[in-house]
Write a protein that holds these residues in place. Structure first.
Motif, PDB file in Angstrom:
ATOM      1  N   THR A 149       0.832  -1.192   0.000  1.00  0.00           N
ATOM      2  CA  THR A 149       0.000   0.000   0.000  1.00  0.00           C
ATOM      3  C   THR A 149       0.871   1.248   0.000  1.00  0.00           C
ATOM      4  O   THR A 149       1.820   1.345   0.771  1.00  0.00           O
ATOM      5  CB  THR A 149      -0.901  -0.008   1.254  1.00  0.00           C
ATOM      6  N   LEU A 150       0.534   2.182  -0.859  1.00  0.00           N
ATOM      7  CA  LEU A 150       1.234   3.461  -0.880  1.00  0.00           C
ATOM      8  C   LEU A 150       0.276   4.566  -0.450  1.00  0.00           C
ATOM      9  O   LEU A 150      -0.848   4.637  -0.939  1.00  0.00           O
ATOM     10  CB  LEU A 150       1.758   3.775  -2.279  1.00  0.00           C
ATOM     11  N   PRO A 151       0.725   5.422   0.457  1.00  0.00           N
ATOM     12  CA  PRO A 151      -0.129   6.553   0.852  1.00  0.00           C
ATOM     13  C   PRO A 151      -0.207   7.558  -0.285  1.00  0.00           C
ATOM     14  O   PRO A 151       0.706   7.682  -1.082  1.00  0.00           O
ATOM     15  CB  PRO A 151       0.588   7.128   2.071  1.00  0.00           C
ATOM     16  N   ALA A 163       2.199   7.506 -11.647  1.00  0.00           N
ATOM     17  CA  ALA A 163       3.584   7.857 -11.329  1.00  0.00           C
ATOM     18  C   ALA A 163       4.041   7.181 -10.034  1.00  0.00           C
ATOM     19  O   ALA A 163       5.225   6.856  -9.884  1.00  0.00           O
ATOM     20  CB  ALA A 163       3.732   9.370 -11.222  1.00  0.00           C
ATOM     21  N   LEU A 164       3.120   6.954  -9.110  1.00  0.00           N
ATOM     22  CA  LEU A 164       3.479   6.296  -7.851  1.00  0.00           C
ATOM     23  C   LEU A 164       3.832   4.825  -8.029  1.00  0.00           C
ATOM     24  O   LEU A 164       4.501   4.240  -7.181  1.00  0.00           O
ATOM     25  CB  LEU A 164       2.319   6.397  -6.853  1.00  0.00           C
ATOM     26  N   ARG A 165       3.378   4.218  -9.100  1.00  0.00           N
ATOM     27  CA  ARG A 165       3.602   2.779  -9.297  1.00  0.00           C
ATOM     28  C   ARG A 165       5.079   2.407  -9.280  1.00  0.00           C
ATOM     29  O   ARG A 165       5.423   1.295  -8.902  1.00  0.00           O
ATOM     30  CB  ARG A 165       2.964   2.315 -10.595  1.00  0.00           C
ATOM     31  N   GLU A 166       5.953   3.328  -9.704  1.00  0.00           N
ATOM     32  CA  GLU A 166       7.379   2.998  -9.690  1.00  0.00           C
ATOM     33  C   GLU A 166       7.905   2.816  -8.262  1.00  0.00           C
ATOM     34  O   GLU A 166       8.973   2.264  -8.060  1.00  0.00           O
ATOM     35  CB  GLU A 166       8.185   4.059 -10.429  1.00  0.00           C
ATOM     36  N   HIS A 167       7.125   3.262  -7.274  1.00  0.00           N
ATOM     37  CA  HIS A 167       7.527   3.116  -5.872  1.00  0.00           C
ATOM     38  C   HIS A 167       6.759   2.006  -5.165  1.00  0.00           C
ATOM     39  O   HIS A 167       6.885   1.841  -3.965  1.00  0.00           O
ATOM     40  CB  HIS A 167       7.298   4.427  -5.113  1.00  0.00           C
ATOM     41  N   ALA A 168       5.976   1.245  -5.888  1.00  0.00           N
ATOM     42  CA  ALA A 168       5.106   0.238  -5.277  1.00  0.00           C
ATOM     43  C   ALA A 168       5.882  -0.841  -4.537  1.00  0.00           C
ATOM     44  O   ALA A 168       5.358  -1.460  -3.621  1.00  0.00           O
ATOM     45  CB  ALA A 168       4.209  -0.398  -6.333  1.00  0.00           C
ATOM     46  N   LEU A 211       7.221   0.395   3.498  1.00  0.00           N
ATOM     47  CA  LEU A 211       6.609   1.593   4.077  1.00  0.00           C
ATOM     48  C   LEU A 211       7.608   2.421   4.882  1.00  0.00           C
ATOM     49  O   LEU A 211       7.469   3.641   4.971  1.00  0.00           O
ATOM     50  CB  LEU A 211       5.414   1.221   4.948  1.00  0.00           C
ATOM     51  N   SER A 212       8.642   1.800   5.447  1.00  0.00           N
ATOM     52  CA  SER A 212       9.641   2.573   6.191  1.00  0.00           C
ATOM     53  C   SER A 212      10.352   3.556   5.269  1.00  0.00           C
ATOM     54  O   SER A 212      10.627   4.694   5.651  1.00  0.00           O
ATOM     55  CB  SER A 212      10.651   1.645   6.870  1.00  0.00           C
ATOM     56  N   ARG A 213      10.619   3.148   4.036  1.00  0.00           N
ATOM     57  CA  ARG A 213      11.264   4.048   3.068  1.00  0.00           C
ATOM     58  C   ARG A 213      10.284   5.132   2.614  1.00  0.00           C
ATOM     59  O   ARG A 213      10.656   6.293   2.449  1.00  0.00           O
ATOM     60  CB  ARG A 213      11.766   3.249   1.882  1.00  0.00           C
ATOM     61  N   VAL A 214       9.032   4.751   2.405  1.00  0.00           N
ATOM     62  CA  VAL A 214       8.015   5.728   2.018  1.00  0.00           C
ATOM     63  C   VAL A 214       7.870   6.762   3.121  1.00  0.00           C
ATOM     64  O   VAL A 214       7.816   7.962   2.869  1.00  0.00           O
ATOM     65  CB  VAL A 214       6.660   5.029   1.744  1.00  0.00           C
ATOM     66  N   ARG A 215       7.842   6.313   4.383  1.00  0.00           N
ATOM     67  CA  ARG A 215       7.691   7.214   5.523  1.00  0.00           C
ATOM     68  C   ARG A 215       8.828   8.218   5.585  1.00  0.00           C
ATOM     69  O   ARG A 215       8.604   9.402   5.844  1.00  0.00           O
ATOM     70  CB  ARG A 215       7.624   6.430   6.831  1.00  0.00           C
ATOM     71  N   SER A 216      10.044   7.767   5.335  1.00  0.00           N
ATOM     72  CA  SER A 216      11.201   8.666   5.463  1.00  0.00           C
ATOM     73  C   SER A 216      11.121   9.855   4.507  1.00  0.00           C
ATOM     74  O   SER A 216      11.624  10.927   4.811  1.00  0.00           O
ATOM     75  CB  SER A 216      12.504   7.892   5.252  1.00  0.00           C
ATOM     76  N   GLY A 217      10.466   9.681   3.364  1.00  0.00           N
ATOM     77  CA  GLY A 217      10.351  10.791   2.423  1.00  0.00           C
ATOM     78  C   GLY A 217       8.996  11.461   2.424  1.00  0.00           C
ATOM     79  O   GLY A 217       8.729  12.319   1.593  1.00  0.00           O
ATOM     80  N   SER A 218       8.136  11.087   3.374  1.00  0.00           N
ATOM     81  CA  SER A 218       6.750  11.572   3.338  1.00  0.00           C
ATOM     82  C   SER A 218       6.535  12.941   3.967  1.00  0.00           C
ATOM     83  O   SER A 218       5.568  13.612   3.655  1.00  0.00           O
ATOM     84  CB  SER A 218       5.843  10.564   4.051  1.00  0.00           C
ATOM     85  N   GLY A 219       7.399  13.320   4.899  1.00  0.00           N
ATOM     86  CA  GLY A 219       7.175  14.566   5.628  1.00  0.00           C
ATOM     87  C   GLY A 219       6.204  14.410   6.788  1.00  0.00           C
ATOM     88  O   GLY A 219       5.906  15.378   7.481  1.00  0.00           O
ATOM     89  N   VAL A 220       5.702  13.187   7.005  1.00  0.00           N
ATOM     90  CA  VAL A 220       4.809  12.938   8.142  1.00  0.00           C
ATOM     91  C   VAL A 220       5.675  12.817   9.388  1.00  0.00           C
ATOM     92  O   VAL A 220       6.648  12.055   9.398  1.00  0.00           O
ATOM     93  CB  VAL A 220       3.979  11.650   7.915  1.00  0.00           C
ATOM     94  N   PRO A 267       7.379  11.758  12.833  1.00  0.00           N
ATOM     95  CA  PRO A 267       7.504  10.457  13.496  1.00  0.00           C
ATOM     96  C   PRO A 267       6.442  10.320  14.593  1.00  0.00           C
ATOM     97  O   PRO A 267       6.105  11.281  15.276  1.00  0.00           O
ATOM     98  CB  PRO A 267       8.909  10.479  14.111  1.00  0.00           C
ATOM     99  N   GLY A 268       5.915   9.142  14.737  1.00  0.00           N
ATOM    100  CA  GLY A 268       4.878   8.905  15.741  1.00  0.00           C
ATOM    101  C   GLY A 268       3.475   9.122  15.220  1.00  0.00           C
ATOM    102  O   GLY A 268       2.508   8.679  15.822  1.00  0.00           O
ATOM    103  N   SER A 269       3.339   9.825  14.083  1.00  0.00           N
ATOM    104  CA  SER A 269       2.027  10.019  13.465  1.00  0.00           C
ATOM    105  C   SER A 269       1.815   8.904  12.451  1.00  0.00           C
ATOM    106  O   SER A 269       2.750   8.485  11.786  1.00  0.00           O
ATOM    107  CB  SER A 269       1.963  11.358  12.736  1.00  0.00           C
ATOM    108  N   PRO A 270       0.582   8.448  12.322  1.00  0.00           N
ATOM    109  CA  PRO A 270       0.346   7.394  11.322  1.00  0.00           C
ATOM    110  C   PRO A 270       0.568   7.923   9.912  1.00  0.00           C
ATOM    111  O   PRO A 270       0.266   9.073   9.620  1.00  0.00           O
ATOM    112  CB  PRO A 270      -1.116   6.996  11.546  1.00  0.00           C
ATOM    113  N   LEU A 271       1.118   7.083   9.070  1.00  0.00           N
ATOM    114  CA  LEU A 271       1.366   7.456   7.690  1.00  0.00           C
ATOM    115  C   LEU A 271       0.044   7.630   6.942  1.00  0.00           C
ATOM    116  O   LEU A 271      -0.108   8.519   6.121  1.00  0.00           O
ATOM    117  CB  LEU A 271       2.224   6.390   7.016  1.00  0.00           C
ATOM    118  N   PHE A 272      -0.920   6.778   7.237  1.00  0.00           N
ATOM    119  CA  PHE A 272      -2.270   6.915   6.723  1.00  0.00           C
ATOM    120  C   PHE A 272      -3.203   6.134   7.627  1.00  0.00           C
ATOM    121  O   PHE A 272      -2.781   5.228   8.333  1.00  0.00           O
ATOM    122  CB  PHE A 272      -2.409   6.489   5.257  1.00  0.00           C
ATOM    123  N   GLU A 273      -4.466   6.540   7.638  1.00  0.00           N
ATOM    124  CA  GLU A 273      -5.433   5.923   8.540  1.00  0.00           C
ATOM    125  C   GLU A 273      -6.641   5.360   7.809  1.00  0.00           C
ATOM    126  O   GLU A 273      -7.579   4.899   8.439  1.00  0.00           O
ATOM    127  CB  GLU A 273      -5.901   6.948   9.580  1.00  0.00           C
TER     128      GLU A 273
END
Length: 191
Positions: free
Chosen positions: A18-20, A44-49, A53-62, A64-70
């Motif tokens: 799952t990608l946020p 465009a997101l498919r290339e990151h599929a 999720l740890s790698r997605v989180r690091s570049g998300s700007g969310v 730490p401690g907040s859910p990446l998506f709910e």
């Protein structure tokens, strides 16, 4: 001589990563163009599929401690039951149901077998069934507005169902009350 342990896993159905997705809504944009842009962003997101999720989180700007998506939106062409029955033979007489749990408080599922089927699953600790049903009604209401024209601005779509609009616009605004005609406004406010 020795103990041998076997572990067997059976996977039925798709295994997905799952990608946020963050979506900006330009209320002035035409609906058709906005949907086309949204689709292009998802393609465009498919290339990151394949990213964890740890790698997605690091570049998300969310933070730490907040859910990446709910919430999760899942679209399948057919339900599990429909896909199994389509195999024919003895399978066509069987009824299959996907049983599982989600770690998300809200999951909207859509299946496009002969007609669009929507379902919502909600974590009752976060969102009660009535709120989940309201969200499902709002999604249905939005989908019903789509045939009205791709050139309509996104902001012209209403999130309120007819029942919700009546409750908010009419029922909550039904505040007309009789008041004494022999008193001045400042006396009424004071009272």
């Amino acid at each position: 001589p020795g103990l041998v342990l076997f572990t067997m896993f059976t996977f039925v159905g798709p295994l997905i990563n799952t990608l946020p997705l963050r979506v900006r809504v330009d209320r002035e944009a035409g609906l058709g163009q906005w949907l086309a842009d949204l689709r292009a962003g998802q393609v465009a997101l498919r290339e990151h599929a394949h990213w964890p999720l740890s790698r997605v989180r690091s570049g998300s700007g969310v933070p730490p401690g907040s859910p990446l998506f709910e919430s999760l939106v899942a679209f399948d062409v057919a339900t599990v039951d429909g896909a199994v029955r389509a195999l024919g033979g003895d399978w066509s007489r069987r009824r299959c149901e996907l049983v599982g749990r989600s770690s998300f408080p809200l999951v909207l599922g859509a299946h496009a077998e002969p007609e669009l089927l929507l379902e919502i699953k909600n974590d009752r600790r976060v969102l009660d069934d009535a709120a989940g049903a309201d969200i499902l009604d709002q999604v249905r209401g939005l989908l019903e507005q789509l045939p009205a024209g791709a050139h309509r601005p996104v902001g012209a779509l209403s999130l309120l169902t007819r029942a919700q609009r009546k409750a908010v616009v009419e029922d909550l605004n039904a505040t007309d009350r009789p008041y004494p005609r022999d008193r001045c406004l400042h006396e009424l406010v004071e009272a």
